[in-house]
Design a protein around this motif. Structure first.
Motif, PDB file in Angstrom:
ATOM      1  N   LYS A  68      63.934   5.941  33.965  1.00 34.80           N
ATOM      2  CA  LYS A  68      63.035   7.090  34.004  1.00 34.80           C
ATOM      3  C   LYS A  68      61.582   6.621  33.978  1.00 34.80           C
ATOM      4  CE  LYS A  68      66.240  10.148  31.540  1.00 34.80           C
ATOM      5  NZ  LYS A  68      66.462  10.924  30.292  1.00 34.80           N
ATOM      6  N   PRO A  69      60.767   7.075  34.926  1.00 37.42           N
ATOM      7  CA  PRO A  69      59.359   6.670  34.944  1.00 37.42           C
ATOM      8  C   PRO A  69      58.598   7.109  33.690  1.00 37.42           C
ATOM      9  CG  PRO A  69      60.005   7.632  37.053  1.00 37.42           C
ATOM     10  CD  PRO A  69      61.128   7.892  36.104  1.00 37.42           C
ATOM     11  N   THR A  70      59.138   8.105  32.965  1.00 38.65           N
ATOM     12  CA  THR A  70      58.459   8.600  31.755  1.00 38.65           C
ATOM     13  C   THR A  70      58.801   7.785  30.521  1.00 38.65           C
ATOM     14  OG1 THR A  70      60.300  10.157  31.483  1.00 38.65           O
ATOM     15  CG2 THR A  70      58.317  10.963  32.596  1.00 38.65           C
ATOM     16  N   GLU A  71      59.707   6.818  30.658  1.00 37.19           N
ATOM     17  CA  GLU A  71      60.035   5.969  29.508  1.00 37.19           C
ATOM     18  C   GLU A  71      58.905   4.983  29.242  1.00 37.19           C
ATOM     19  OE1 GLU A  71      63.822   4.148  30.274  1.00 37.19           O
ATOM     20  OE2 GLU A  71      64.886   5.757  29.233  1.00 37.19           O
ATOM     21  N   ARG A  72      58.922   4.420  28.031  1.00 35.15           N
ATOM     22  CA  ARG A  72      57.941   3.393  27.663  1.00 35.15           C
ATOM     23  C   ARG A  72      58.631   2.034  27.581  1.00 35.15           C
ATOM     24  NH1 ARG A  72      56.109   8.066  25.083  1.00 35.15           N
ATOM     25  NH2 ARG A  72      53.902   8.500  25.516  1.00 35.15           N
ATOM     26  N   ALA A  73      57.821   0.986  27.554  1.00 33.01           N
ATOM     27  CA  ALA A  73      58.342  -0.385  27.663  1.00 33.01           C
ATOM     28  C   ALA A  73      59.388  -0.704  26.600  1.00 33.01           C
ATOM     29  CB  ALA A  73      57.186  -1.383  27.561  1.00 33.01           C
ATOM     30  N   GLU A  74      59.180  -0.235  25.366  1.00 33.12           N
ATOM     31  CA  GLU A  74      60.102  -0.620  24.289  1.00 33.12           C
ATOM     32  C   GLU A  74      61.493  -0.018  24.448  1.00 33.12           C
ATOM     33  OE1 GLU A  74      57.596   2.771  22.423  1.00 33.12           O
ATOM     34  OE2 GLU A  74      57.255   1.043  23.721  1.00 33.12           O
ATOM     35  N   GLN A  75      61.656   0.880  25.406  1.00 33.85           N
ATOM     36  CA  GLN A  75      62.972   1.483  25.638  1.00 33.85           C
ATOM     37  C   GLN A  75      63.812   0.684  26.648  1.00 33.85           C
ATOM     38  OE1 GLN A  75      60.713   5.248  26.380  1.00 33.85           O
ATOM     39  NE2 GLN A  75      62.429   6.217  25.325  1.00 33.85           N
ATOM     40  N   LEU A  76      63.207  -0.298  27.312  1.00 34.71           N
ATOM     41  CA  LEU A  76      63.921  -1.055  28.333  1.00 34.71           C
ATOM     42  C   LEU A  76      64.579  -2.306  27.759  1.00 34.71           C
ATOM     43  CD1 LEU A  76      61.666  -1.056  31.521  1.00 34.71           C
ATOM     44  CD2 LEU A  76      63.363   0.610  30.779  1.00 34.71           C
ATOM     45  N   SER A  77      65.789  -2.590  28.209  1.00 31.21           N
ATOM     46  CA  SER A  77      66.476  -3.820  27.827  1.00 31.21           C
ATOM     47  C   SER A  77      65.980  -4.978  28.681  1.00 31.21           C
ATOM     48  CB  SER A  77      67.984  -3.661  28.019  1.00 31.21           C
ATOM     49  OG  SER A  77      68.279  -3.505  29.404  1.00 31.21           O
ATOM     50  N   LEU A  78      66.315  -6.185  28.277  1.00 28.90           N
ATOM     51  CA  LEU A  78      65.982  -7.364  29.064  1.00 28.90           C
ATOM     52  C   LEU A  78      66.548  -7.242  30.478  1.00 28.90           C
ATOM     53  CD1 LEU A  78      65.159 -10.302  29.652  1.00 28.90           C
ATOM     54  CD2 LEU A  78      67.205 -11.036  28.386  1.00 28.90           C
ATOM     55  N   SER A  79      67.792  -6.814  30.595  1.00 29.09           N
ATOM     56  CA  SER A  79      68.406  -6.722  31.924  1.00 29.09           C
ATOM     57  C   SER A  79      67.685  -5.709  32.807  1.00 29.09           C
ATOM     58  CB  SER A  79      69.890  -6.360  31.801  1.00 29.09           C
ATOM     59  OG  SER A  79      70.066  -5.086  31.218  1.00 29.09           O
ATOM     60  N   GLN A  80      67.120  -4.651  32.214  1.00 27.95           N
ATOM     61  CA  GLN A  80      66.366  -3.675  33.004  1.00 27.95           C
ATOM     62  C   GLN A  80      65.033  -4.254  33.491  1.00 27.95           C
ATOM     63  OE1 GLN A  80      66.750  -0.483  30.000  1.00 27.95           O
ATOM     64  NE2 GLN A  80      67.519   0.818  31.672  1.00 27.95           N
ATOM     65  N   PHE A  81      64.388  -5.055  32.646  1.00 28.36           N
ATOM     66  CA  PHE A  81      63.168  -5.738  33.102  1.00 28.36           C
ATOM     67  C   PHE A  81      63.491  -6.685  34.256  1.00 28.36           C
ATOM     68  CE2 PHE A  81      61.169  -4.609  28.956  1.00 28.36           C
ATOM     69  CZ  PHE A  81      59.956  -4.138  29.448  1.00 28.36           C
ATOM     70  N   VAL A  82      64.639  -7.353  34.156  1.00 30.17           N
ATOM     71  CA  VAL A  82      65.066  -8.251  35.221  1.00 30.17           C
ATOM     72  C   VAL A  82      65.356  -7.456  36.499  1.00 30.17           C
ATOM     73  CG1 VAL A  82      66.941  -9.783  35.967  1.00 30.17           C
ATOM     74  CG2 VAL A  82      65.874 -10.094  33.717  1.00 30.17           C
ATOM     75  N   ASP A  83      65.977  -6.279  36.367  1.00 34.09           N
ATOM     76  CA  ASP A  83      66.237  -5.416  37.530  1.00 34.09           C
ATOM     77  C   ASP A  83      64.926  -5.047  38.231  1.00 34.09           C
ATOM     78  OD1 ASP A  83      68.951  -5.450  37.103  1.00 34.09           O
ATOM     79  OD2 ASP A  83      69.014  -3.509  36.061  1.00 34.09           O
ATOM     80  N   ILE A  84      63.908  -4.716  37.442  1.00 32.40           N
ATOM     81  CA  ILE A  84      62.601  -4.372  38.010  1.00 32.40           C
ATOM     82  C   ILE A  84      62.034  -5.577  38.755  1.00 32.40           C
ATOM     83  CG2 ILE A  84      60.201  -3.791  37.450  1.00 32.40           C
ATOM     84  CD1 ILE A  84      61.310  -2.112  35.099  1.00 32.40           C
ATOM     85  N   CYS A  85      62.138  -6.749  38.141  1.00 35.13           N
ATOM     86  CA  CYS A  85      61.621  -7.963  38.768  1.00 35.13           C
ATOM     87  C   CYS A  85      62.330  -8.228  40.090  1.00 35.13           C
ATOM     88  CB  CYS A  85      61.781  -9.148  37.817  1.00 35.13           C
ATOM     89  SG  CYS A  85      61.013 -10.678  38.406  1.00 35.13           S
ATOM     90  N   HIS A  86      63.654  -8.070  40.110  1.00 37.73           N
ATOM     91  CA  HIS A  86      64.411  -8.263  41.353  1.00 37.73           C
ATOM     92  C   HIS A  86      63.928  -7.311  42.445  1.00 37.73           C
ATOM     93  CE1 HIS A  86      68.085 -10.156  39.131  1.00 37.73           C
ATOM     94  NE2 HIS A  86      67.238 -11.066  39.524  1.00 37.73           N
ATOM     95  N   GLN A  87      63.681  -6.053  42.054  1.00 38.42           N
ATOM     96  CA  GLN A  87      63.240  -5.055  43.024  1.00 38.42           C
ATOM     97  C   GLN A  87      61.861  -5.403  43.578  1.00 38.42           C
ATOM     98  OE1 GLN A  87      65.214  -2.429  44.142  1.00 38.42           O
ATOM     99  NE2 GLN A  87      63.591  -2.435  45.698  1.00 38.42           N
ATOM    100  N   VAL A  88      60.973  -5.853  42.685  1.00 38.23           N
ATOM    101  CA  VAL A  88      59.632  -6.245  43.128  1.00 38.23           C
ATOM    102  C   VAL A  88      59.721  -7.451  44.065  1.00 38.23           C
ATOM    103  CG1 VAL A  88      57.349  -7.054  42.385  1.00 38.23           C
ATOM    104  CG2 VAL A  88      58.562  -5.295  41.046  1.00 38.23           C
ATOM    105  N   GLU A  89      60.602  -8.393  43.750  1.00 39.46           N
ATOM    106  CA  GLU A  89      60.791  -9.567  44.612  1.00 39.46           C
ATOM    107  C   GLU A  89      61.270  -9.137  46.008  1.00 39.46           C
ATOM    108  OE1 GLU A  89      62.009 -13.024  41.322  1.00 39.46           O
ATOM    109  OE2 GLU A  89      63.576 -11.836  42.279  1.00 39.46           O
ATOM    110  N   LEU A  90      62.203  -8.179  46.043  1.00 38.31           N
ATOM    111  CA  LEU A  90      62.694  -7.677  47.332  1.00 38.31           C
ATOM    112  C   LEU A  90      61.589  -6.996  48.117  1.00 38.31           C
ATOM    113  CD1 LEU A  90      66.188  -6.216  46.301  1.00 38.31           C
ATOM    114  CD2 LEU A  90      65.763  -8.183  47.804  1.00 38.31           C
ATOM    115  N   ASN A  91      60.801  -6.178  47.415  1.00 44.12           N
ATOM    116  CA  ASN A  91      59.699  -5.465  48.069  1.00 44.12           C
ATOM    117  C   ASN A  91      58.672  -6.435  48.642  1.00 44.12           C
ATOM    118  OD1 ASN A  91      60.965  -3.097  47.321  1.00 44.12           O
ATOM    119  ND2 ASN A  91      59.601  -2.690  45.585  1.00 44.12           N
TER     120      ASN A  91
END
Length: 269
Positions: free
Chosen positions: A243-266
């Motif tokens: 959810k874009p309305t969530e804050r950083a402390e709500q994300l797990s390590l794997s979710q941060f990694v998912d974001i990184c993968h998506q940015v790498e693809l983009n």
């Protein structure tokens, strides 16, 4: 830190964050946790007056100590003059190349780290993790709680995510101020960090992951749509189930990694 005080004839220096462990009960618990083996190559950061050193040096084939305070070097040299397996390095641990000690086998690192350099020193060691088997540190309790914190807690932040990306992190036990001379004003804790041989959630660009995590926690009150807008848009987050309305402390390590993968693809498109 408490005001400087004489400890066994040595003036504890506030600028070095010196608080010397003196309680034998906790010294023994630390040594038992490390469980040194004869074949180990151990490296102790900040040996101070050698309270832990003297319990390690006879148990391992090779012990290196890294000490910044020049006044302590002669004391250590005299105390351990009979120990041919001990090498003393007068150096700033923040600038020390630990990889040079691991030319044929990984090192094990221990230390009572000064509170004022603990976080940058941990990142310095993580950058050399391929040379390190494990690490046992005494740190300010608050720092250990941040290292080991889980998502959704107030302690969870950049230090939690990046340390846990590289290592299994475990809080072993607490150490009260009275175990030190001079006593610090804060409680301490022992943490064990074991670098992964195979990262559970690897990314191609670890520097990018660090930038994303830093931006996310840079202003904790910001929602992810705002803190990460330079990396990923709302649609991209939603596609990852975040959810874009969530804050950083709500994300797990794997979710941060998912974001990184998506940015790498983009970035590859």
């Amino acid at each position: 830190m408490a005001k400087s005080r004489m400890v066994q004839g040595h003036q504890a220096r506030k600028r070095f964050g010196q608080n010397f462990l003196s309680d034998n009960h906790y010294i023994q618990r630390i040594v038992e946790s490390i469980a040194p083996q004869e074949s180990d190559r151990l490296v102790e950061i900040g040996p101070g007056l050698g309270a832990i050193t003297e319990h390690l040096v006879d148990k391992v084939s090779e012990l290196h100590v890294v000490e910044l305070d020049r006044d302590l070097i002669p004391r250590l040299e005299q105390k351990f003059s009979q120990n041919t397996n001990l090498t003393i390095h007068q150096s700033d641990a923040l600038k020390f190349d630990f990889r040079q000690l691991a030319n044929d086998k990984p090192i094990r690192v221990v230390g009572n780290l000064p509170y004022n350099i603990s976080t940058p020193l941990i990142f310095h060691l993580l950058n050399q993790r391929e040379s390190i088997k494990d690490m046992y540190f005494m740190l300010q309790k608050e720092v250990v709680e941040r290292i080991c914190a889980q998502p959704g807690t107030s302690s969870y932040g950049r230090l939690s995510v990046m340390t846990q990306y590289y290592c299994q992190a475990d809080l072993l036990f607490l150490v009260p101020p009275g175990a030190f001379q001079p006593p610090p004003k804060v409680e301490s804790a022992i943490v064990r960090l074991q670098p992964y041989c195979d990262l559970p959630y690897p990314v191609q660009d670890e520097q990018l992951l660090g930038q994303i995590v830093t931006a996310a926690f840079g202003q904790r009150r910001k929602t992810l749509r705002n803190s990460l807008k330079k990396f990923i848009n709302e649609t991209g987050l939603e596609q990852l189930g975040i959810k874009p309305t969530e804050r950083a402390e709500q994300l797990s390590l794997s979710q941060f990694v998912d974001i990184c993968h998506q940015v790498e693809l983009n970035q590859a498109d």
